[in-house]
Design an enzyme around this catalytic site. Structure first.
Site, PDB file in Angstrom:
ATOM      1  N   GLY A  86      75.015  39.872  30.702  1.00  0.00           N
ATOM      2  CA  GLY A  86      75.150  39.743  32.312  1.00  0.00           C
ATOM      3  C   GLY A  86      77.217  38.968  33.083  1.00  0.00           C
ATOM      4  N   ASP A 134      81.348  40.504  20.813  1.00  0.00           N
ATOM      5  CA  ASP A 134      80.075  40.199  21.455  1.00  0.00           C
ATOM      6  C   ASP A 134      79.232  40.653  19.888  1.00  0.00           C
ATOM      7  OD1 ASP A 134      76.708  41.165  22.644  1.00  0.00           O
ATOM      8  OD2 ASP A 134      77.444  40.437  23.115  1.00  0.00           O
ATOM      9  N   ASN A 183      74.478  30.914  24.564  1.00  0.00           N
ATOM     10  CA  ASN A 183      73.740  29.801  23.857  1.00  0.00           C
ATOM     11  C   ASN A 183      75.000  28.305  24.340  1.00  0.00           C
ATOM     12  OD1 ASN A 183      74.903  29.951  21.088  1.00  0.00           O
ATOM     13  ND2 ASN A 183      75.167  31.967  21.717  1.00  0.00           N
ATOM     14  N   CYS A 205      83.694  16.830  28.466  1.00  0.00           N
ATOM     15  CA  CYS A 205      84.271  16.125  29.754  1.00  0.00           C
ATOM     16  C   CYS A 205      82.739  16.502  30.426  1.00  0.00           C
ATOM     17  CB  CYS A 205      85.033  16.228  30.683  1.00  0.00           C
ATOM     18  SG  CYS A 205      86.705  15.653  29.798  1.00  0.00           S
ATOM     19  N   CYS A 212      67.286  34.576  29.265  1.00  0.00           N
ATOM     20  CA  CYS A 212      67.081  34.915  29.576  1.00  0.00           C
ATOM     21  C   CYS A 212      65.456  35.763  30.175  1.00  0.00           C
ATOM     22  CB  CYS A 212      67.880  36.172  30.375  1.00  0.00           C
ATOM     23  SG  CYS A 212      69.361  35.677  30.399  1.00  0.00           S
ATOM     24  N   CYS A 245      86.019  10.105  26.919  1.00  0.00           N
ATOM     25  CA  CYS A 245      86.381  11.826  25.637  1.00  0.00           C
ATOM     26  C   CYS A 245      86.766  12.024  25.036  1.00  0.00           C
ATOM     27  CB  CYS A 245      86.387  13.357  26.803  1.00  0.00           C
ATOM     28  SG  CYS A 245      86.294  14.936  26.136  1.00  0.00           S
ATOM     29  N   CYS A 269      89.165  15.359  24.073  1.00  0.00           N
ATOM     30  CA  CYS A 269      90.581  15.375  25.017  1.00  0.00           C
ATOM     31  C   CYS A 269      91.236  14.235  25.461  1.00  0.00           C
ATOM     32  CB  CYS A 269      90.448  16.055  26.302  1.00  0.00           C
ATOM     33  SG  CYS A 269      89.241  15.159  27.399  1.00  0.00           S
TER      34      CYS A 269
END
Length: 267
Positions: free
Chosen positions: A40, A61, A130, A175, A188, A245, A248
């Protein structure tokens, strides 16, 4: 990188934009954009990136086109049902803009293969469906210091952010979402999604990928766009960097110049 006479005509409406111009269009031609997911979000994003003249589009994909996809994934038609999405996408891009090089990979992204795709890209556009994939993509983009454009849609709501967490004043994706949150996910098929909203969010994601390749306007990294289609409301929130975090906070940070977007760099 120079533009041919045909390209000058094809991209004329870009070139007349003061903020983009011929130099910006040449930068798009030299750019390599990785699109995770041809669903989508990816469907409209791929179309607009190809139309914009991105030099190389890599599409990843593992799915095939299903009849239920066609309510929102306008990259495909009824005749594509059963075909791998990446194959159908490559065919569509070739018809839309034959000057764009398409690299199609029918595979599911995981920690074992994501680095090979991110490495060498100038921008990553993540429209995956996901959370595990989103985290793997985000971590790889951070490792290789490649700007990440992440978009998501559920029911009547969408969100969009650009992340460059290696910069001292910019958050990474973790973060925003946390270290490794446990969260149930609905598909969906279970929740439903407004088809036209995926078109809006995918187009905006393409816009942000284009901005990252050929900078114009204000820097959008560190901001989160929230879209509520029920009330036709768009809100932009500032995302702070999390000093604690785990992803990072330990990186060697670089500073970005005020008001401009730094060039994408690969580690």
């Amino acid at each position: 990188m120079s533009l041919t006479d045909e390209e000058l005509e094809r991209y004329a409406r870009h070139i007349v934009l003061r903020e983009l111009g011929g130099a910006g269009q040449a930068r798009l031609k030299a750019s390599r954009v990785l699109v995770i997911g041809a669903g989508g979000i990816g469907s409209p994003a791929i179309q607009y990136l190809a139309a914009a003249g991105i030099g190389t589009l890599t599409i990843v994909d593992d799915d095939r086109v299903d009849l239920s996809n066609l309510q929102r994934q306008t990259l495909f038609g009824t005749d594509d049902i059963g075909r791998p999405k990446v194959t159908a996408a490559a065919t569509r891009v070739a018809g839309l803009n034959p000057d764009v090089e398409v690299r199609a990979w029918q595979q599911r992204i995981d920690g074992g293969n994501i680095d090979a795709h991110v490495r060498g890209s100038d921008v990553v556009l993540d429209g995956s469906d996901n959370f595990a994939t989103r985290l793997a993509v985000a971590d790889a983009a951070l490792r290789h210091r490649v700007p990440l454009v992440a978009a998501a849609v559920a029911e009547f709501e969408g969100q969009l952010g650009t992340f460059r967490g290696w910069e001292a004043d910019k958050p990474c994706y973790r973060c925003f979402v946390g270290g490794n949150p446990e969260r149930p996910e609905a598909t969906c098929a279970e929740q439903g999604v407004l088809g036209a909203l995926t078109g809006v969010m995918g187009s905006l994601a393409a816009l942000e990928a284009i901005r990252a390749c050929a900078p114009f306007g204000e820097d959008s990294a560190g901001k989160l766009l929230l879209v509520d289609a029920l009330s036709l409301r768009f809100r932009t929130l500032a995302l702070p960097k999390d000093p604690g975090c785990a992803a990072c906070s330990g990186l060697q940070m670089v500073s970005s110049s005020n008001g401009t977007i730094p060039q994408p760099s690969n580690a």
